[in-house]
Design a protein around this motif. Structure first.
Motif, PDB file in Angstrom:
ATOM      1  N   CYS A 473     115.464-104.450 -89.339  1.00 57.39           N
ATOM      2  CA  CYS A 473     114.191-103.766 -89.068  1.00 57.39           C
ATOM      3  C   CYS A 473     113.220-103.896 -90.257  1.00 57.39           C
ATOM      4  CB  CYS A 473     114.446-102.295 -88.752  1.00 57.39           C
ATOM      5  SG  CYS A 473     115.372-102.034 -87.221  1.00 57.39           S
ATOM      6  N   THR A 474     113.772-103.771 -91.467  1.00 62.18           N
ATOM      7  CA  THR A 474     112.921-103.863 -92.659  1.00 62.18           C
ATOM      8  C   THR A 474     112.300-105.245 -92.793  1.00 62.18           C
ATOM      9  OG1 THR A 474     114.298-102.211 -93.776  1.00 62.18           O
ATOM     10  CG2 THR A 474     112.869-103.588 -95.166  1.00 62.18           C
ATOM     11  N   TRP A 475     113.135-106.284 -92.649  1.00 57.19           N
ATOM     12  CA  TRP A 475     112.612-107.644 -92.795  1.00 57.19           C
ATOM     13  C   TRP A 475     111.769-108.070 -91.587  1.00 57.19           C
ATOM     14  CZ3 TRP A 475     112.283-110.594 -96.941  1.00 57.19           C
ATOM     15  CH2 TRP A 475     113.074-110.258 -98.053  1.00 57.19           C
ATOM     16  N   GLN A 476     111.992-107.446 -90.448  1.00 56.78           N
ATOM     17  CA  GLN A 476     111.135-107.728 -89.300  1.00 56.78           C
ATOM     18  C   GLN A 476     109.703-107.254 -89.590  1.00 56.78           C
ATOM     19  OE1 GLN A 476     112.227-109.370 -86.672  1.00 56.78           O
ATOM     20  NE2 GLN A 476     110.321-109.339 -85.506  1.00 56.78           N
ATOM     21  N   TRP A 477     109.597-106.216 -90.404  1.00 55.14           N
ATOM     22  CA  TRP A 477     108.284-105.704 -90.794  1.00 55.14           C
ATOM     23  C   TRP A 477     107.695-106.507 -91.962  1.00 55.14           C
ATOM     24  CZ3 TRP A 477     107.183-102.265 -95.196  1.00 55.14           C
ATOM     25  CH2 TRP A 477     105.853-101.824 -95.211  1.00 55.14           C
ATOM     26  N   LEU A 478     108.577-106.911 -92.927  1.00 55.53           N
ATOM     27  CA  LEU A 478     108.101-107.648 -94.092  1.00 55.53           C
ATOM     28  C   LEU A 478     107.878-109.130 -93.801  1.00 55.53           C
ATOM     29  CD1 LEU A 478     110.426-106.094 -96.864  1.00 55.53           C
ATOM     30  CD2 LEU A 478     108.004-105.596 -96.461  1.00 55.53           C
ATOM     31  N   ASP A 479     108.913-109.771 -93.223  1.00 53.67           N
ATOM     32  CA  ASP A 479     108.864-111.213 -92.980  1.00 53.67           C
ATOM     33  C   ASP A 479     109.743-111.511 -91.767  1.00 53.67           C
ATOM     34  OD1 ASP A 479     108.728-113.920 -92.985  1.00 53.67           O
ATOM     35  OD2 ASP A 479     109.511-114.209 -95.023  1.00 53.67           O
ATOM     36  N   PRO A 480     109.160-111.487 -90.558  1.00 55.86           N
ATOM     37  CA  PRO A 480     109.965-111.651 -89.340  1.00 55.86           C
ATOM     38  C   PRO A 480     110.800-112.919 -89.316  1.00 55.86           C
ATOM     39  CG  PRO A 480     107.736-110.940 -88.812  1.00 55.86           C
ATOM     40  CD  PRO A 480     107.730-111.276 -90.256  1.00 55.86           C
ATOM     41  N   VAL A 481     110.377-113.966 -89.986  1.00 56.56           N
ATOM     42  CA  VAL A 481     111.121-115.219 -89.974  1.00 56.56           C
ATOM     43  C   VAL A 481     112.491-115.048 -90.639  1.00 56.56           C
ATOM     44  CG1 VAL A 481     111.118-117.620 -90.779  1.00 56.56           C
ATOM     45  CG2 VAL A 481     108.997-116.565 -89.949  1.00 56.56           C
ATOM     46  N   ARG A 482     112.553-114.193 -91.647  1.00 58.37           N
ATOM     47  CA  ARG A 482     113.798-114.027 -92.403  1.00 58.37           C
ATOM     48  C   ARG A 482     114.675-112.896 -91.870  1.00 58.37           C
ATOM     49  NH1 ARG A 482     112.971-113.834 -98.677  1.00 58.37           N
ATOM     50  NH2 ARG A 482     115.187-114.398 -98.511  1.00 58.37           N
ATOM     51  N   ALA A 483     114.195-112.112 -90.925  1.00 51.02           N
ATOM     52  CA  ALA A 483     114.936-110.932 -90.466  1.00 51.02           C
ATOM     53  C   ALA A 483     116.290-111.297 -89.861  1.00 51.02           C
ATOM     54  CB  ALA A 483     114.091-110.152 -89.456  1.00 51.02           C
ATOM     55  N   TRP A 484     116.274-112.292 -88.974  1.00 52.05           N
ATOM     56  CA  TRP A 484     117.499-112.647 -88.264  1.00 52.05           C
ATOM     57  C   TRP A 484     118.572-113.210 -89.206  1.00 52.05           C
ATOM     58  CZ3 TRP A 484     119.089-110.992 -83.829  1.00 52.05           C
ATOM     59  CH2 TRP A 484     120.129-111.654 -83.143  1.00 52.05           C
ATOM     60  N   PRO A 485     118.253-114.218 -90.052  1.00 49.30           N
ATOM     61  CA  PRO A 485     119.289-114.732 -90.954  1.00 49.30           C
ATOM     62  C   PRO A 485     119.801-113.708 -91.954  1.00 49.30           C
ATOM     63  CG  PRO A 485     117.153-115.720 -91.453  1.00 49.30           C
ATOM     64  CD  PRO A 485     117.008-115.021 -90.148  1.00 49.30           C
ATOM     65  N   ILE A 486     118.935-112.795 -92.399  1.00 54.02           N
ATOM     66  CA  ILE A 486     119.390-111.782 -93.353  1.00 54.02           C
ATOM     67  C   ILE A 486     120.339-110.796 -92.685  1.00 54.02           C
ATOM     68  CG2 ILE A 486     118.593-109.759 -94.658  1.00 54.02           C
ATOM     69  CD1 ILE A 486     116.220-111.420 -95.587  1.00 54.02           C
ATOM     70  N   ALA A 487     120.037-110.394 -91.445  1.00 52.73           N
ATOM     71  CA  ALA A 487     120.942-109.503 -90.711  1.00 52.73           C
ATOM     72  C   ALA A 487     122.299-110.173 -90.514  1.00 52.73           C
ATOM     73  CB  ALA A 487     120.324-109.112 -89.377  1.00 52.73           C
ATOM     74  N   ILE A 488     122.284-111.459 -90.187  1.00 58.37           N
ATOM     75  CA  ILE A 488     123.542-112.196 -90.019  1.00 58.37           C
ATOM     76  C   ILE A 488     124.298-112.252 -91.345  1.00 58.37           C
ATOM     77  CG2 ILE A 488     124.529-114.472 -89.522  1.00 58.37           C
ATOM     78  CD1 ILE A 488     122.226-114.890 -87.541  1.00 58.37           C
TER      79      ILE A 488
END
Length: 840
Positions: A473-488
């Motif tokens: 959720c945090t990275w989806q707000w900051l940088d949506p491109v990186r949200a998915w790989p960071i969660a993984i």
């Protein structure tokens, strides 16, 4: 209890859809062609469910009628199909036959009520799929009359049952399991070993496929990593992505099945298991990569998925091998007794014999044991001499010599010439069988530290899922491109299994090391409790001393010769198994006495004091001075000797002291160093003995013990230990395992000198099979190392997760590097634990 048929109850529209879906609701196999009167269904949760045969229908109806319909909503796999013709197999009743029954069941000595006779056995089960199966089995067996215990070991697929022979039969248990769809049979080591080999082969195939696919996917991923932007044509890049997707499918659909199934089971049971974040990470990475491949844009992580699964499987394979190594000694015990033996037909006239199954050997049978063969059952050596290897039983590496009349344990290897042995115990009652049962008992439960680690791992998984969600959720707000790989990366980098493996892997390795050193850990808490013990209490006879006293001198106080008094004492002790009693009985054989045989008219043994008997109309007492003084008078004859190894035994009658027997029991050579070791560890060492106080004080003084108490009855020993515990002491008790049952059971942790036949009578947490007192210090020493390794593992797992998870959440770790870190963390914990298998 019968299954309903379609022609009897018209199904509803929903039922028709269910009935025509094509598969059996119970076993999942295709339904047979519909014939008149040949369609079966069972109403489950108010919905008619189609069945393929009357067998499945009857089993399903049994489950529903018993109130266990929830089984179908929590299972993760279909049950085995049941043939309609075999609903109540006649073969099950064969196990009720006494001969067949005795092959796999053991009758317990203790009785539960005047008319109850308890029996226990271990059964192997086929068809266990998940925790729902465990619940169903335990619930069904709980309804059987006379069944007292049903303990299912899921990992080994073994069911330990105990039942009242007067209310329940073996066939009742087997049939109850059969009715709900599980095949059960008496535990067979060979069959169980075959199942383990199949499991290992399956895990190896999954690992091999994952590794093969990983290498291929890496080949396609490498150009994208090392080439400059725009140097690879988009069409070529898409081709490599589609190839990677296809190569990842076998990994996802086959190699990753252990993690996906484990996660699904945990979700069905509403429990956060260690497989859940792994499965979510695998599925999320694959799903995101598949979407990016179809769209033709975005990042793909097929290399991460294949690498993660491969490394996890390697870690799991390493863990399994470590556990197999840790259980190697137990496995050797399992296969040690031979399947057959050579029974002599007409010894000593001829040495001709017949080869029969070892289980058919009876008491007093004579068997021939050739050089290199294993003795099939406990017995007595009839040959003049022999040499046997007892390393598996006691840890003694050198062969030991035996002469005619000596007892030989089953499982020992004949190292010398061929010998003749007279069987004294049945195979199922042998020393090795008792040893294996105790060893099996040690793996039935987990120590508190392991249970705590499992609970922490469960909470850790829940916190991890929340952390991954917050990071997304945090990275989806900051940088949506990186949200998915960071969660993984957050899901992949965590290592809850390192927390859960930290304790059991270390304890398993330590337990195996001790068993090979002649120490059998029966209860799982031994190493942990011994490490925390503040007070170590020793018995004297058979513990600090060798336990084989000999008669040194007879002092006569009466008018008869000393030989006469020795004959009276030996007659009173002839049925006793106490070491002091055996010394008196053995001494009479070396004395030429022409006195007529004595006739005992009444005899009674007083625990911890002695024996009272009426012989030829005269009452005698034999035992401690205080006990004999109650009949002979208060004036106790003086003892001039101050030998710490001397134990006086008195004989008296009404108003008269008759004799004193001086028995010498040498102190063990390793007693002093054992006592010294515990004192250096800051533990208080106490001698608690039933012998004379003067003797106890002399032994304690010679061994430099902290304190000594003599003339202690069993009840007084028990009260002494309980008083220490009330003051906050953690007590370790060491005794001979026969006469100290009560105090051994009351101590926080207990050890028994359990050599040979006494093994089955042990009530302690640990058995010193080697009969070496120094093995106790070895146990404490290894326990200290095991606690240190466990702390190292827990600290490492905690530090790794505290550093790796925030790093992944901050975007400092990409998914493939997270996969490497997680797998290496688990491997490090297991490898560190395996160090405990080295020499103590």
């Amino acid at each position: 209890m019968t299954a309903a048929f379609v022609d009897l109850v018209p199904p509803s529209l929903d039922a028709v859809v269910e009935l025509t879906s094509g598969n059996c609701f119970h076993c999942g196999l295709p339904l047979p062609p519909t014939e008149a009167g040949k369609q079966w269904f069972v109403k489950i949760a108010q919905v008619p469910r189609a069945m393929c045969c009357p067998g499945c229908a009857t089993v399903a109806q049994t489950i529903v009628d018993s109130g266990y319909a929830d089984y179908y909503s929590s299972r993760t796999a279909f049950s085995n199909r049941i043939d309609g013709d075999g609903l109540v197999p006649s073969q099950l009743r064969l196990y009720d036959d006494e001969d067949s029954f005795s092959q796999f069941a053991t009758t317990l000595d203790n009785r539960d009520g005047p008319d109850a006779l308890l029996v226990e056995a271990t059964l192997a089960l086929d068809g266990i799929h998940c925790a729902a199966c465990v619940w169903l089995i335990e619930q069904r067996l709980a309804r059987l009359p006379g069944l007292r215990l049903a303990n299912l070991n899921v990992a080994g697929e073994r069911l330990h049952v105990r039942w009242d022979k007067t209310q329940c039969k073996p066939s009742d248990i087997l049939q109850a399991l059969h009715e709900i769809g599980y095949s059960a049979y008496p535990f067979d080591a060979v069959r169980q070993a075959e199942q383990l080999r199949k499991s290992e082969k399956r895990l190896f195939r999954q690992t091999f496929i994952a590794g093969l696919c990983m290498m291929q996917v890496m080949m396609y991923a490498a150009p994208a990593y090392f080439s400059s932007a725009g140097s690879i044509d988009h069409a070529q890049l898409q081709l490599m992505r589609w190839a990677s997707l296809l190569l990842t499918l076998p990994v996802l659909c086959y190699s990753a099945l252990p993690f996906l199934r484990g996660a699904w089971t945990g979700m069905k049971l509403r429990r956060f298991g260690m497989d859940l974040p792994v499965a979510i990470g695998i599925v999320a990475a694959f799903a995101g990569s598949a979407v990016a491949t179809v769209r033709g844009s975005g990042e793909v992580y097929f290399d991460t998925v294949t690498m993660f699964v491969f490394l996890l499987l390697c870690s799991r394979y390493l863990e399994q091998m470590a556990r197999r190594k840790a259980a190697s000694t137990l496995e050797r015990l399992q296969h040690a007794l031979p399947d057959s033996a050579t029974r002599l037909l007409d010894y000593p006239v001829t040495m001709d014999g017949e080869v029969i199954a070892a289980a058919r050997l009876g008491k007093n049978d004579l068997i021939l044991v050739k050089p290199g063969e294993v003795i099939a059952a406990d017995g007595m050596l009839l040959s003049a001499c022999g040499s046997i290897d007892v390393s598996l039983l006691t840890g003694e590496s050198k062969p030991v010599s035996r002469v005619a009349g000596d007892a030989l344990p089953g499982g020992a290897v004949n190292c010398g010439q061929a010998i003749v042995v007279e069987v004294s115990r049945l195979v199922r009652e042998s020393t090795l069988s008792a040893l294996f049962k105790l060893a099996e008992q040690s793996v039935q439960s987990k120590p508190r530290m392991a249970q705590w680690a499992d609970q922490v791992a469960g909470w850790f998984v829940a916190a991890l899922l929340l952390c991954a969600l917050l990071a997304f959720c945090t990275w989806q707000w900051l940088d949506p491109v990186r949200a998915w790989p960071i969660a993984i990366a957050v899901l992949v980098v965590s290592c809850p299994c390192a927390l859960s493996l930290a304790t059991p892997s270390a304890l398993a390795a330590a337990t195996d090391r001790l068993l090979r050193n002649g120490v059998l850990i029966v209860q799982p808490h031994v190493l942990e409790t011994l490490h925390r013990a503040t007070c170590v209490i020793f018995d004297k006879t058979g513990t600090l001393t060798v336990g084989k006293p000999v008669l040194q001198n007879v002092t006569a106080y009466g008018h008869d010769a000393s030989e006469r008094y020795l004959q009276i004492a030996a007659t009173m002790e002839i049925s006793s198994a106490h070491p002091l009693a055996r010394a008196i009985v053995d001494a009479i054989r070396d004395v030429s006495a022409e006195s007529p045989a004595l006739h005992i008219e009444a005899i009674s043994q007083i625990a911890g004091e002695g024996v009272q008997a009426e012989i030829d109309g005269i009452s005698y007492r034999l035992g401690s001075a205080s006990f004999v003084a109650g009949m002979a008078g208060a004036a106790t004859p003086a003892i001039a000797s101050e030998d710490a190894t001397l134990t006086p035994v008195f004989l008296g009658k009404d108003g008269e002291w008759l004799a004193r027997f001086d028995l010498v029991d040498a102190i063990r050579e390793d007693a002093r160093q054992t006592v010294s070791y515990f004192q250096r560890q800051g533990k208080k060492v106490i001698l608690l003995s039933g012998d004379e106080s003067t003797v106890a004080q002399l032994v304690a003084r010679e061994l430099h013990m902290d304190d000594a108490y003599g003339e202690q009855l069993p009840a007084q020993k028990l009260a002494f230990v309980q008083a220490l515990q009330e003051r906050g002491e953690i007590v370790a008790m060491v005794g001979d395992g026969v006469n100290d049952a009560a105090v051994l059971g009351a101590a926080n942790v207990s050890f028994a000198m359990g050599a040979g036949a006494a093994l089955a009578q042990v009530h302690a947490d640990t058995v010193l099979l080697s009969d070496r007192l120094s093995a106790l210090a070895d146990t404490a020493r290894l326990g200290k190392k095991a606690m240190r390794v466990i702390r190292q593992n827990l600290v490492w797992a905690s530090i790794y997760n505290l550093l790796a998870i925030p790093a992944a959440a901050l975007g400092l770790l990409n998914p493939w590097l997270s996969a490497v870190g997680m797998s290496c963390s688990s491997a490090l914990v297991v490898i560190n634990a395996l160090r405990l298998r080295n020499k103590i």
